[in-house]
Design an enzyme around this catalytic site. Structure first.
Site, short mmCIF file in Angstrom:
data_model
loop_
_atom_site.label_atom_id
_atom_site.label_comp_id
_atom_site.label_asym_id
_atom_site.label_seq_id
_atom_site.Cartn_x
_atom_site.Cartn_y
_atom_site.Cartn_z
N HIS A 314 -1.83 4.29 1.80
CA HIS A 314 -1.41 3.08 1.08
C HIS A 314 -0.46 2.30 1.96
O HIS A 314 0.33 2.89 2.69
CB HIS A 314 -0.69 3.48 -0.23
CG HIS A 314 -0.60 2.36 -1.20
ND1 HIS A 314 0.39 1.42 -1.14
CD2 HIS A 314 -1.42 2.01 -2.23
CE1 HIS A 314 0.20 0.56 -2.11
NE2 HIS A 314 -0.89 0.87 -2.78
N ASP A 372 -6.51 5.95 -6.74
CA ASP A 372 -7.97 5.96 -6.81
C ASP A 372 -8.58 7.33 -6.55
O ASP A 372 -9.75 7.55 -6.80
CB ASP A 372 -8.54 4.98 -5.78
CG ASP A 372 -8.21 3.57 -6.18
OD1 ASP A 372 -8.16 3.30 -7.38
OD2 ASP A 372 -7.98 2.74 -5.28
N1 ACO Z 1 -8.26 7.98 6.14
C1 ACO Z 1 -8.06 8.20 7.45
N2 ACO Z 1 -7.14 7.59 8.21
C2 ACO Z 1 -6.37 6.68 7.60
C3 ACO Z 1 -6.51 6.39 6.22
C4 ACO Z 1 -7.51 7.08 5.49
N3 ACO Z 1 -7.69 6.85 4.19
N4 ACO Z 1 -5.62 5.44 5.87
C5 ACO Z 1 -4.94 5.13 6.99
N5 ACO Z 1 -5.38 5.90 8.03
C6 ACO Z 1 -4.85 5.92 9.39
C7 ACO Z 1 -5.22 4.67 10.17
O1 ACO Z 1 -6.43 4.85 10.86
C8 ACO Z 1 -4.05 4.51 11.08
O2 ACO Z 1 -4.17 5.47 12.13
P1 ACO Z 1 -3.65 5.14 13.62
O3 ACO Z 1 -2.17 4.92 13.47
O4 ACO Z 1 -4.02 6.33 14.41
O5 ACO Z 1 -4.39 3.88 14.02
C9 ACO Z 1 -2.86 4.96 10.24
O6 ACO Z 1 -3.42 5.88 9.28
C10 ACO Z 1 -2.16 3.83 9.51
O7 ACO Z 1 -3.11 3.17 8.68
P2 ACO Z 1 -3.27 1.60 8.52
O8 ACO Z 1 -4.72 1.29 8.27
O9 ACO Z 1 -2.59 0.91 9.64
O10 ACO Z 1 -2.45 1.37 7.19
P3 ACO Z 1 -2.52 0.10 6.29
O11 ACO Z 1 -1.23 0.07 5.55
O12 ACO Z 1 -2.92 -1.10 7.04
O13 ACO Z 1 -3.73 0.44 5.29
C11 ACO Z 1 -5.00 1.23 3.46
C12 ACO Z 1 -3.59 0.97 4.01
C13 ACO Z 1 -5.90 0.00 3.63
C14 ACO Z 1 -4.88 1.51 1.95
C15 ACO Z 1 -5.61 2.45 4.18
O14 ACO Z 1 -4.78 3.56 4.01
C16 ACO Z 1 -7.03 2.76 3.70
O15 ACO Z 1 -7.98 2.12 4.14
N6 ACO Z 1 -7.18 3.78 2.78
C17 ACO Z 1 -8.48 4.11 2.24
C18 ACO Z 1 -8.88 3.08 1.19
C19 ACO Z 1 -8.10 3.26 -0.10
O16 ACO Z 1 -7.97 4.35 -0.64
N7 ACO Z 1 -7.58 2.11 -0.60
C20 ACO Z 1 -6.88 2.10 -1.88
C21 ACO Z 1 -5.54 1.49 -1.75
S1 ACO Z 1 -4.70 1.65 -3.28
C22 ACO Z 1 -5.28 0.43 -4.24
O17 ACO Z 1 -5.78 -0.60 -3.84
C23 ACO Z 1 -5.12 0.68 -5.67
#
Ligand code: ACO
Length: 437
Positions: A314, A372
């Site tokens: 998140h 979720d």
């Molecule tokens: N699975 C694997 N790796 C992940 C995940 C995940 N679910 N989420 C983040 N990471 C990794 C990224 O690849 C990144 O790695 P790096 O530093 O090696 O490049 C690091 O963790 C940081 O992640 P970011 O994408 O930079 O974090 P950001 O804050 O931009 O994204 C997000 C948050 C979009 C929610 C992301 O965690 C994601 O895509 N999760 C899966 C989708 C999801 O569950 N979304 C629901 C959000 S809650 C809602 O809307 C109610």
């Protein structure tokens, strides 16, 4: 009301340009903000923050999140207390009017919402223009936008009375529209709202009754669905809420602004994640289940694979999402009530969560389950088809979008939202005749 801080920030430049003093404002809880509103006027420079990683786009009194602690407050009340002691309509009252209703206010509010649940009969003909296999979110984006064509008398966003009626209409009609889009997709007749039922009981009846067989709401399932609504009701300046604010800042009508929020919510990084999380669990289950978790986690960690652990991570929570804890509890209750305690997907989810929470990849990146991760399993057990999950999220988030939109419009300092940019394209150049290009 923003409280100025005694502290000031100074911005200085290494090229000798004059430095600038910037005021700070204090939040009631949470980080202070540095006020950069005069920055461009005084320095000719913008700030650069794509994705709003460090930017507060507004001040707000509605919702507070402490991502490190895993804390979520609506109007100061912890989400756990609201989920345990209130129903969704009380939470709607809280978000819209600023406090929980007393007995009298509750009766009045429930009546107002109940008597707005029917939609203009003509809307079903609009709905019938869609293909039956259309994604419910495609249909919902259209239906919510179309409300402005059906309810002309509440489209002036600068009129507080119009805003209030539009708020009641949107909260009241979203369950009807979601249920209609579901019934249309499965080819069943629409079921009209029934005023003797609760908000959530009525929604479930509109979903699951048919003209041949009424639906007796099951209290445990109604309570679970109501909790899903409460947990999704608001989440401060997330992507869809910011979309609603930006869209509404032009003075467009509330229905159009909320339709923009529905469209934004659809994306898999936001509201679409509950659908994606359940599909992910089903995929793993099909390909070998718990045994294959190790292989799946390996793919997630492989930077070339683009596979993500959906329902994990998140932007704001760098700790366990408090909503995920409540949803996990609800998941137990629902599966027990339905005699599904051995549900393989729930077992798979718990095993996946355990492994991920111990794995350094997730630990070092502070990736925890979000709401979720478990909400899909609950909805599936209730009988909601996966493709409808995000529409249900939209139903629940509508109240948050309206509260945020109304807060913005009611703020005397509000301006149309207009971000700036760092332009890195071509410098001015001349158009040459086509034969010379
Ligand atoms: N699975 C694997 N790796 C992940 C995940 C995940 N679910 N989420 C983040 N990471 C990794 C990224 O690849 C990144 O790695 P790096 O530093 O090696 O490049 C690091 O963790 C940081 O992640 P970011 O994408 O930079 O974090 P950001 O804050 O931009 O994204 C997000 C948050 C979009 C929610 C992301 O965690 C994601 O895509 N999760 C899966 C989708 C999801 O569950 N979304 C629901 C959000 S809650 C809602 O809307 C109610």
């Amino acid at each position: 009301m923003m409280t100025p801080s005694d502290v000031k920030a100074t911005l200085s430049f290494s090229d000798g340009s004059p430095s600038m003093e910037l005021p700070l404002y204090k939040g009631s809880v949470g980080p202070d903000v540095i006020d950069i509103r005069k920055l461009y006027g005084q320095t000719g420079k913008f700030t650069y923050d794509p994705g709003f990683l460090s930017t507060a786009s507004c001040n707000s009194t509605i919702t507070y999140i402490d991502g490190d602690k895993g804390e979520l407050l609506y109007r100061g009340y912890p989400i756990e207390q609201l989920a345990q002691n209130c129903d969704f309509l009380e939470v709607c009252h809280l978000l819209i009017y600023g406090d929980l209703p007393n007995q009298e206010e509750r009766v009045k509010f429930v009546k107002n919402i109940t008597y707005h649940t029917m939609v203009n009969e003509q809307m079903q003909f609009f709905l019938r223009g869609f293909r039956r296999d259309a994604h419910p979110m495609a249909v919902m984006t259209g239906l919510v936008g179309a409300l402005s064509a059906f309810y002309h008398d509440s489209t002036d966003v600068h009129n507080p009375q119009h805003r209030e009626i539009a708020a009641h209409r949107l909260i009241a009609k979203m369950p009807t529209l979601v249920a209609m889009s579901y019934k249309y997709g499965v080819g069943q007749p629409f079921i009209y709202p029934k005023n003797s039922l609760s908000y959530t009981g009525n929604f479930m009846r509109m979903m699951f009754a048919t003209p041949c067989e009424d639906y007796e709401p099951n209290e445990v399932l109604v309570r679970a669905m109501d909790r899903i609504f409460i947990l999704h009701a608001d989440h401060e300046q997330n992507a869809s809420t910011s979309t609603v604010r930006l869209c509404g800042s032009s003075g467009t009508n509330p229905f159009a602004a909320i339709a923009a929020g529905v469209a934004c919510l659809w994306g898999p990084a936001h509201g679409g994640a509950n659908e994606a999380a359940l599909q992910m669990l089903e995929d793993i289950q099909r390909n070998g289940g718990v045994e294959k978790i190790g292989e799946f986690i390996k793919q997630v960690k492989d930077k070339n694979s683009s596979v993500k652990l959906m329902g994990f991570g998140h932007r704001v929570y760098k700790n366990y999402d408090p909503r995920a804890k409540l949803m996990r509890e609800t998941c137990h209750e629902v599966l027990n009530a339905l005699g599904l305690h051995d549900d393989p997907l729930f077992k798979l989810a718990m095993a996946l969560e355990k492994i991920a929470l111990e794995d350094d990849y997730f630990v070092s990146r502070k990736l925890y389950p979000n709401v979720d991760f478990y909400s899909g399993i609950v909805q599936r057990a209730i009988g909601i088809p996966v493709s409808l999950f995000t529409a249900i999220f939209a139903l629940a988030r509508t109240v948050g979008w309206i509260a945020q939109l109304n807060e913005m419009i009611g703020d005397p300092e509000y301006k149309i939202g207009r971000p700036r940019q760092l332009y890195v394209g071509a410098a001015p150049r001349q158009v040459r005749p086509i034969g010379e290009r």
